[in-house]
Design a protein around this motif. Structure first.
Motif, PDB file in Angstrom:
ATOM      1  N   THR A 130       2.343   8.502 -19.896  1.00 44.40           N
ATOM      2  CA  THR A 130       2.518   9.426 -20.669  1.00 44.40           C
ATOM      3  C   THR A 130       4.040   9.718 -20.867  1.00 44.40           C
ATOM      4  N   LEU A 131       4.682   9.473 -19.898  1.00 45.12           N
ATOM      5  CA  LEU A 131       6.454   9.590 -19.867  1.00 45.12           C
ATOM      6  C   LEU A 131       7.069   8.461 -20.263  1.00 45.12           C
ATOM      7  N   GLN A 132       6.220   7.173 -20.721  1.00 47.52           N
ATOM      8  CA  GLN A 132       6.640   5.942 -20.992  1.00 47.52           C
ATOM      9  C   GLN A 132       7.614   5.394 -19.863  1.00 47.52           C
ATOM     10  N   VAL A 133       7.287   5.477 -18.729  1.00 46.16           N
ATOM     11  CA  VAL A 133       7.968   4.849 -17.704  1.00 46.16           C
ATOM     12  C   VAL A 133       7.250   3.548 -17.373  1.00 46.16           C
ATOM     13  N   THR A 134       8.036   2.445 -17.597  1.00 48.58           N
ATOM     14  CA  THR A 134       7.308   1.183 -17.283  1.00 48.58           C
ATOM     15  C   THR A 134       7.602   0.346 -15.955  1.00 48.58           C
ATOM     16  N   LYS A 135       8.680   0.775 -15.467  1.00 48.64           N
ATOM     17  CA  LYS A 135       9.034   0.520 -14.009  1.00 48.64           C
ATOM     18  C   LYS A 135       9.695   1.633 -13.202  1.00 48.64           C
ATOM     19  N   ALA A 136       9.329   1.407 -11.973  1.00 46.28           N
ATOM     20  CA  ALA A 136       9.901   2.505 -11.189  1.00 46.28           C
ATOM     21  C   ALA A 136       9.862   2.248  -9.800  1.00 46.28           C
ATOM     22  N   ALA A 137      10.643   2.887  -8.794  1.00 42.65           N
ATOM     23  CA  ALA A 137      10.605   2.604  -7.267  1.00 42.65           C
ATOM     24  C   ALA A 137       9.672   3.849  -6.876  1.00 42.65           C
ATOM     25  N   ILE A 138       8.833   3.526  -5.957  1.00 42.95           N
ATOM     26  CA  ILE A 138       7.726   4.157  -5.745  1.00 42.95           C
ATOM     27  C   ILE A 138       7.942   4.606  -4.283  1.00 42.95           C
ATOM     28  N   LEU A 139       8.123   5.782  -4.008  1.00 43.06           N
ATOM     29  CA  LEU A 139       8.381   6.336  -2.522  1.00 43.06           C
ATOM     30  C   LEU A 139       7.425   7.256  -1.976  1.00 43.06           C
ATOM     31  N   GLY A 140       6.392   6.916  -1.064  1.00 43.90           N
ATOM     32  CA  GLY A 140       5.609   7.735  -0.577  1.00 43.90           C
ATOM     33  C   GLY A 140       5.817   8.177   0.848  1.00 43.90           C
ATOM     34  N   HIS A 141       5.347   9.544   1.148  1.00 43.43           N
ATOM     35  CA  HIS A 141       5.544   9.930   2.743  1.00 43.43           C
ATOM     36  C   HIS A 141       4.208  10.323   3.128  1.00 43.43           C
ATOM     37  N   SER A 142       3.813   9.862   4.423  1.00 47.05           N
ATOM     38  CA  SER A 142       2.688  10.335   5.062  1.00 47.05           C
ATOM     39  C   SER A 142       1.325   9.725   4.110  1.00 47.05           C
ATOM     40  N   MET A 143       0.632  10.761   3.830  1.00 46.55           N
ATOM     41  CA  MET A 143      -0.479  10.326   2.794  1.00 46.55           C
ATOM     42  C   MET A 143      -0.218   9.550   1.464  1.00 46.55           C
ATOM     43  N   GLY A 144       0.957  10.053   1.070  1.00 47.26           N
ATOM     44  CA  GLY A 144       1.903   9.504  -0.111  1.00 47.26           C
ATOM     45  C   GLY A 144       2.003   8.342   0.038  1.00 47.26           C
ATOM     46  N   GLY A 145       2.287   7.579   1.413  1.00 44.66           N
ATOM     47  CA  GLY A 145       2.732   6.455   1.753  1.00 44.66           C
ATOM     48  C   GLY A 145       1.285   5.392   1.446  1.00 44.66           C
ATOM     49  N   MET A 146       0.084   5.663   2.021  1.00 47.94           N
ATOM     50  CA  MET A 146      -1.006   5.081   1.789  1.00 47.94           C
ATOM     51  C   MET A 146      -1.454   5.065   0.094  1.00 47.94           C
ATOM     52  N   LEU A 147      -0.920   6.259  -0.719  1.00 50.57           N
ATOM     53  CA  LEU A 147      -1.065   6.328  -2.147  1.00 50.57           C
ATOM     54  C   LEU A 147      -0.122   5.241  -2.707  1.00 50.57           C
ATOM     55  N   ALA A 148       1.278   5.222  -2.047  1.00 51.37           N
ATOM     56  CA  ALA A 148       2.186   4.208  -2.841  1.00 51.37           C
ATOM     57  C   ALA A 148       1.853   2.964  -2.580  1.00 51.37           C
ATOM     58  N   VAL A 149       1.150   2.273  -1.394  1.00 54.46           N
ATOM     59  CA  VAL A 149       0.865   1.191  -1.141  1.00 54.46           C
ATOM     60  C   VAL A 149      -0.353   0.750  -2.194  1.00 54.46           C
ATOM     61  N   ARG A 150      -1.270   1.734  -2.437  1.00 55.64           N
ATOM     62  CA  ARG A 150      -2.364   1.384  -3.398  1.00 55.64           C
ATOM     63  C   ARG A 150      -1.735   1.227  -4.598  1.00 55.64           C
ATOM     64  N   PHE A 151      -0.919   2.106  -5.111  1.00 58.03           N
ATOM     65  CA  PHE A 151      -0.351   2.075  -6.323  1.00 58.03           C
ATOM     66  C   PHE A 151       0.405   0.714  -6.543  1.00 58.03           C
ATOM     67  N   ALA A 152       1.301   0.232  -5.535  1.00 61.21           N
ATOM     68  CA  ALA A 152       1.909  -1.164  -5.696  1.00 61.21           C
ATOM     69  C   ALA A 152       0.733  -2.270  -5.653  1.00 61.21           C
ATOM     70  N   LEU A 153      -0.340  -2.422  -4.973  1.00 65.73           N
ATOM     71  CA  LEU A 153      -1.054  -3.217  -5.265  1.00 65.73           C
ATOM     72  C   LEU A 153      -1.903  -3.262  -6.352  1.00 65.73           C
ATOM     73  N   MET A 154      -2.188  -2.157  -6.912  1.00 68.05           N
ATOM     74  CA  MET A 154      -2.864  -2.030  -8.446  1.00 68.05           C
ATOM     75  C   MET A 154      -1.863  -2.415  -9.654  1.00 68.05           C
ATOM     76  N   TYR A 155      -0.504  -2.072  -9.606  1.00 69.29           N
ATOM     77  CA  TYR A 155       0.415  -1.963 -10.577  1.00 69.29           C
ATOM     78  C   TYR A 155       1.585  -2.621 -10.091  1.00 69.29           C
ATOM     79  N   PRO A 156       1.594  -4.193  -9.504  1.00 66.22           N
ATOM     80  CA  PRO A 156       2.885  -4.665  -9.117  1.00 66.22           C
ATOM     81  C   PRO A 156       3.832  -4.773 -10.241  1.00 66.22           C
ATOM     82  N   ALA A 157       3.608  -4.944 -11.483  1.00 65.00           N
ATOM     83  CA  ALA A 157       4.486  -5.041 -12.389  1.00 65.00           C
ATOM     84  C   ALA A 157       5.248  -3.833 -12.631  1.00 65.00           C
TER      85      ALA A 157
END
Length: 332
Positions: A130-157
């Protein structure tokens, strides 16, 4: 006389401090009256047959460097606790996007929802689209770290870089900890109050040490417990505990493609359900110094930054030692 005055002062503080500490007004289910550090926007989602609103902050730098960082909050927090991190990143030219995941903060607390890290990653990707962001650094803390890993695995590009700050899920608790039903988590959440929340944070996050700067996050959680809608907050908390316990991500660490930074407070001993196991097993859980090393060894292109004497929240407990390696990594 001075001794008597000292004792009276201490007695006064012991009696009245709990009341003083809980002065934050009762909050409604979406923290309507609670002011976040940056303007809040909402993404309308239709998920699992329900209309949902996902709150987020989009912090625009005055001198953009063309890069974006997404900040993913932990289980007992919301996007507001990234205030200092977002300000510094913005001052360094980064656009900073800070969502409240569904079930947290100012976002919808659905009555019926099948939580998964995959679904939260889908929601986060929908926000970036929606925000037209195609690439980003993903930083996750605590539970957000688990989510960040899942995001990185699903959307490596999409994931340019991955930063994990004391992520939970560096071990598979269900191997050692008995399963606890959602209903049991729910009953436990219904019993929460300020004193219990503070004690948990002090024991799990700060190794028995407490300063006034930590208190606002305990107060914010506690402000929900007197709300007429608290049962729905508690229900979503129970569902997300079950998600965390039953959906480990560590077995997929070798599949992460993005350059990864692990920032690990070495005093952290957070482990889900460790109160439910015998002492001899409890002592083996949440050993972040070792878990951080194991994670760095299993994630390709990973760099480990251990922070001595710091617990679960380096970006709150030792901000200067957190932000310096983060900025250095992002600039590489």
């Amino acid at each position: 006389m001075k001794k008597i005055f000292y004792l009276l002062t201490i007695s006064f503080l012991l009696i009245y401090y709990p009341t003083i500490a809980q002065q934050m007004p009762i909050q409604d289910i979406t923290l309507t009256q609670y002011k976040y550090p940056f303007p809040v926007h909402f993404l309308q989602l239709q998920v699992q047959g329900e209309p949902l609103k996902m709150a987020y902050m989009d912090v625009q730098p005055s001198h953009p460097n063309g890069k974006t960082v997404v900040l993913l909050h932990g289980k007992n927090f919301n996007g507001a606790y990234w205030d200092s991190t977002a300000a510094d990143l913005s001052n360094n030219g980064y656009r900073v996007i800070i969502p409240d995941q569904i079930g947290f903060g100012k976002s919808t607390k659905p009555a019926h929802f099948q939580y998964s890290f995959q679904q939260l990653a889908l929601n986060t990707k929908a926000l970036l689209d929606t925000l037209q962001v195609t690439k980003a650094a993903i930083l996750g803390h605590s539970m957000g770290g688990m989510l960040a890993v899942r995001f990185a695995l699903m959307y490596p590009a999409v994931t340019e870089k991955l930063i994990l700050e004391n992520p939970i899920g560096l071990e598979d608790w269900k191997v050692k900890v008995p399963y606890q039903s959602v209903d049991k988590w729910y009953q436990s959440e219904l019993q929460q109050n300020y004193d219990k929340i503070k004690q948990y944070m002090m024991d799990s996050y700060y190794a028995g040490q407490w300063t006034p700067s930590y208190d606002k996050w305990a107060q914010l959680l506690a402000s929900w417990t007197s709300s007429p809608d608290y049962s729905l907050v508690a229900w979503n908390a129970a569902l997300t505990y079950d998600m965390i316990f039953t959906q480990p991500v560590l077995y997929e660490f070798p599949n992460i493609q993005a350059p990864t930074l692990l920032i690990i407070g070495q005093r952290d001993r957070t482990a889900l359900g460790k109160a439910n196991v015998p002492e001899e097993i409890r002592k083996t859980l949440g050993n972040y110094p070792e878990l951080g090393k194991q994670a760095a060894a299993n994630i390709p292109h990973a760099k480990l930054v251990p922070i001595e004497g710091v617990g679960h929240l380096p970006h709150i407990e030792a901000y200067a030692r957190f932000i310096a390696p983060l900025l250095e990594f992002l600039k590489q």
